[in-house]
Design a protein around this motif. Structure first.
Motif, PDB file in Angstrom:
ATOM      1  N   SER A 542       0.803  -1.226   0.000  1.00  0.00           N
ATOM      2  CA  SER A 542       0.000   0.000   0.000  1.00  0.00           C
ATOM      3  C   SER A 542       0.834   1.274   0.000  1.00  0.00           C
ATOM      4  O   SER A 542       0.305   2.349  -0.289  1.00  0.00           O
ATOM      5  CB  SER A 542      -0.948   0.008   1.203  1.00  0.00           C
ATOM      6  OG  SER A 542      -0.220  -0.108   2.415  1.00  0.00           O
ATOM      7  N   GLU A 543       2.136   1.182   0.291  1.00  0.00           N
ATOM      8  CA  GLU A 543       2.999   2.364   0.353  1.00  0.00           C
ATOM      9  C   GLU A 543       4.195   2.172  -0.582  1.00  0.00           C
ATOM     10  O   GLU A 543       5.237   1.626  -0.192  1.00  0.00           O
ATOM     11  CB  GLU A 543       3.468   2.611   1.791  1.00  0.00           C
ATOM     12  CG  GLU A 543       2.320   2.872   2.763  1.00  0.00           C
ATOM     13  CD  GLU A 543       2.779   3.036   4.205  1.00  0.00           C
ATOM     14  OE1 GLU A 543       3.995   3.247   4.428  1.00  0.00           O
ATOM     15  OE2 GLU A 543       1.932   2.939   5.110  1.00  0.00           O
ATOM     16  N   GLY A 606       1.113   6.446  -0.597  1.00  0.00           N
ATOM     17  CA  GLY A 606       0.124   5.394  -0.391  1.00  0.00           C
ATOM     18  C   GLY A 606      -0.832   5.269  -1.563  1.00  0.00           C
ATOM     19  O   GLY A 606      -1.057   6.234  -2.297  1.00  0.00           O
TER      20      GLY A 606
END
Length: 740
Positions: A542-543, A606
């Protein structure tokens, strides 16, 4: 009297096949009968023109029918004066169920004709269109086995239903305003629901609209403020929103080619990705994307609403974030009240939720991104060599969950269920397992699943009490591509380029950038992306900055990482990577896309949805001939040279679009070279491309170009992503069971 017993197998129930047979019998002056049973359609016929009759069964079949086989043998036929349609017989399910189908031209004409008794009726249908799988509760496919059982036909509908010459003969959902489902809007102003809904949409309201497989949330697609309101309420900042419009509306905002138009107009009516063109729509519909997802109206309700509104609508899934789509009226009132200003409801129950299918046309042919309404429960024939395959149930992976059943030489790949991290999606997954088993009379001998012990699907497989076959993730992707293409069991080995986000390897490393040499029986790993740590485990997905950091450090470009991500906890992250603390090694191609995107400033902090960074990177790509080179040593493909070239290019002012294009081309070249070597050596017969990264049309095109004239197998009917995983698992499990 002497005649023939004719068995028709395939998708032949709920498509007007029996009245079609009756009409043929009149034409060929035959006597006898036709009926539905659990194996399909059974015909007992006598007459002089039986050969011509049999040929016509296939050549002239109704538009929604799919005839797999016509089997005939001499037989005694009961004495009869003419030809009749007999009552359905038996229980169980050896035949196929028809997917839901978009409104046909005849029904559309009726609802728009003021003198017709179905004028303005939101639930008109016939044997050529309308709800099927979404209303079905059991087989054989008869009205009493559907959610239409509660609606008793009026005399007019009953007459149509009983007339073999009528296109509504035995159309199980047949209805009209006098006897069928009704439409309303909440809160109501006392007027026509369609007129009120159109007026509220014109004022910028968000509407929850009950469709075939669930509720949609709708707003005016031209109103940026309304789109922003929907995004804010749904907490969906940037994931693309699906659109619905007439073909004329679509052509105002896109430039579909003939293949696009044909796909849009298919009875399945999928969402089709089309490049933005013509009159612009708000960027908020799909921020940072080069395409929009369009679908034509596929129910009378949709047609009537678009006629009244006269503009394109956002039609996105009505659900809480991460949860399954809402299907019940009370459920909608409870869960969507915070999103919707009004509800367009009806009283025909939905037997099972089905999201809209998502597809696209590429230069290499059609591509399925999400297989759901309109495509399920279509089946695929098993390849040569699987004739004696046992009944198998396969449960797929953790993401884009779908179930697959093998039975009687066919594979039924179920509908998209979603991400199994969510408890309600897990509940829907388990309900779907029970539903498919009951509906299709499936008695599996084996369960198949992924190697990963923490996947819910894996745990579920082990809870069934069946013998379990665990299949490595990327081997399943390879087998799914082979199976869809009918690659024979004894067809030889294939070079499989499998690029995706993640899948546990047998060595404990998280794989995702692989070249496999194998078939259904097994595989060898011949090349792979150099592994890098996933700092923070799932947080690395997600990042994207985390993936950029480790790849730049590997390339000896730590100083550049320090400059690019100075606001991040780099010291702690590097310490975790060095010590292997919640930082498993991974050869993921998906995370490599994330790394390049982060360096270009795309979603570095993100991603708001899975694949966002990679999709934005694809959208940026400009035309380009040469790719960034990658290093290869002992089967390991090292992307470090890419990052050196990337830095030099960016320092020299290379546009981001060219950087993206050269990255795509370089990744394609590295894997294509390794696959061609296996072909040239004679070890592989063909190349197969699978894994979610190959839903990136640019990567697919670049890879195909670099494979040149090599024979290549692609996904066209099943998703290359994890939505197709269960098909491959089922095939591998069937082979292993046979070899025990």
């Amino acid at each position: 009297m002497k005649g023939r017993r004719i068995r028709v197998r395939g998708q032949v129930q709920g498509v007007g096949f029996r009245p079609f047979v009756w009409q043929l019998a009149q034409r060929f002056d035959l006597r006898g009968e036709v009926l539905n049973d659990p194996e399909g359609v059974l015909i007992l016929a006598a007459g002089e023109a039986l050969d011509a009759f049999e040929a016509a069964l296939v050549a002239e079949a109704p538009p929604l029918a799919r005839v797999d086989a016509v089997e005939s043998a001499p037989s005694d036929v009961p004495e009869a004066e003419g030809f009749t349609i007999a009552a359905s017989q038996g229980v169980g399910a050896e035949t196929r169920v028809t997917p839901d189908a978009a409104t046909c031209g005849d029904c559309l004409k009726e609802i728009r004709t003021p003198s017709d008794r179905r004028h303005g009726y939101s639930f008109a249908n016939c044997t050529h269109c309308g709800p099927r799988f979404t209303i079905l509760r059991g087989l054989p496919y008869d009205r009493g086995q559907t959610t239409m059982a509660a609606f008793e036909m009026c005399a007019d509908c009953a007459a149509e239903y009983a007339d073999p010459a009528d296109r509504r003969f035995h159309a199980q959902p047949v209805a009209c305003p006098a006897c069928g489902p009704r439409l309303w809007i909440e809160p109501s102003g006392g007027g026509d629901p369609i007129t009120e809904a159109s007026a509220r949409l014109s004022r910028g309201a968000v509407l929850a609209i009950k469709g075939l497989g669930g509720f949609h949330l709708a707003v005016d697609a031209r109103n940026a403020q309304a789109v922003a309101l929907l995004r804010a309420r749904k907490h969906r900042p940037s994931k693309p929103l699906a659109l619905m419009g007439t073909m004329a509306m679509i052509e105002t905002h896109a430039d579909p080619n003939d293949a696009d138009r044909a796909l849009l107009s298919d009875p399945a009516a999928p969402i089709v990705l089309l490049d933005k063109a013509g009159e612009p729509l708000p960027e908020e519909l799909a921020p940072g994307q080069a395409s929009l997802g369009w679908m034509l109206p596929y129910t009378p309700l949709h047609h009537l609403l678009l006629d009244a509104f006269d503009g394109p609508l956002v039609m996105t899934s009505g659900n809480l974030s991460g949860e399954p789509q809402v299907i019940g009226n009370e459920e909608a009132r409870e869960k969507l009240v915070g999103f919707a200003d009004a509800f367009v409801m009806h009283d025909r129950d939905i037997a099972r939720r089905l999201d809209d299918s998502v597809e696209r046309i590429t230069p290499q042919g059609p591509m399925v991104l999400r297989r759901a309404r309109g495509r399920v429960p279509e089946t695929l024939p098993l390849p040569e060599g699987f004739e004696d395959a046992p009944q198998v149930v396969a449960y797929g992976g953790q993401m884009k969950a779908a179930i697959c059943l093998l039975k009687n030489g066919q594979a039924l790949l179920g509908h998209h269920l979603g991400e199994l991290e969510d408890p309600l999606t897990r509940e829907a997954f388990e309900q779907a397992d029970e539903d498919y088993a009951a509906l299709f009379d499936h008695a599996p001998e084996i369960a198949a699943c992924d190697l990963h012990p923490d996947f819910h699907a894996t745990r579920h497989a082990h809870s069934t009490g069946l013998p379990v076959v665990e299949v490595q993730h990327h081997h399943a992707h390879l087998a799914a591509c082979l199976g869809e293409n009918g690659w024979p069991l004894e067809g030889g080995k294939v070079a499989g380029i499998i690029l995706d986000g993640l899948g546990l390897g047998p060595d404990g490393i998280v794989w995702g950038g692989e070249l496999l040499l194998g078939n259904y029986l097994g595989y060898e790993r011949r090349a792979w992306l150099k592994p890098a740590p996933l700092i923070g485990g799932d947080r690395a997905q997600s990042e994207p900055w985390r993936n950029a950091l480790v790849r730049l450090d590997q390339a000896g470009l730590s100083d550049w990482a320090d400059a690019l991500f100075a606001d991040k906890p780099l010291g702690l992250a590097r310490q975790a990577a060095e010590k292997g603390i919640n930082a498993p090694l991974s050869s993921s191609a998906g995370r490599l896309f994330d790394a390049v995107a982060a360096i270009l400033g795309l979603c570095a902090d993100g991603q708001s949805f899975e694949g966002e960074a990679a999709m934005r990177l694809e959208a940026l790509a400009e035309p380009c001939a040469d790719g960034f080179d990658m290093g290869v040593q002992g089967g390991e493909i090292d992307p470090s040279p890419v990052f050196h070239a990337l830095r030099e290019g960016m320092d020299a002012g290379l546009p981001a679009g060219e950087v993206s294009a050269r990255f795509h081309a370089g990744l394609a070249q590295a894997f294509a070279d390794q696959a061609r070597a296996l072909l040239d050596s004679g070890e592989a017969q063909v190349v197969a491309l699978s894994g979610g990264c190959f839903q990136n049309a640019r990567l697919l095109a670049e890879t195909m170009e670099r494979l040149d004239d090599a024979p290549v197998l692609l996904h066209h009917k099943t998703p290359a992503n994890d939505g197709g995983l269960a098909l491959g698992q089922a095939l591998v499990a069937a082979v292993r069971a046979a070899s025990l």
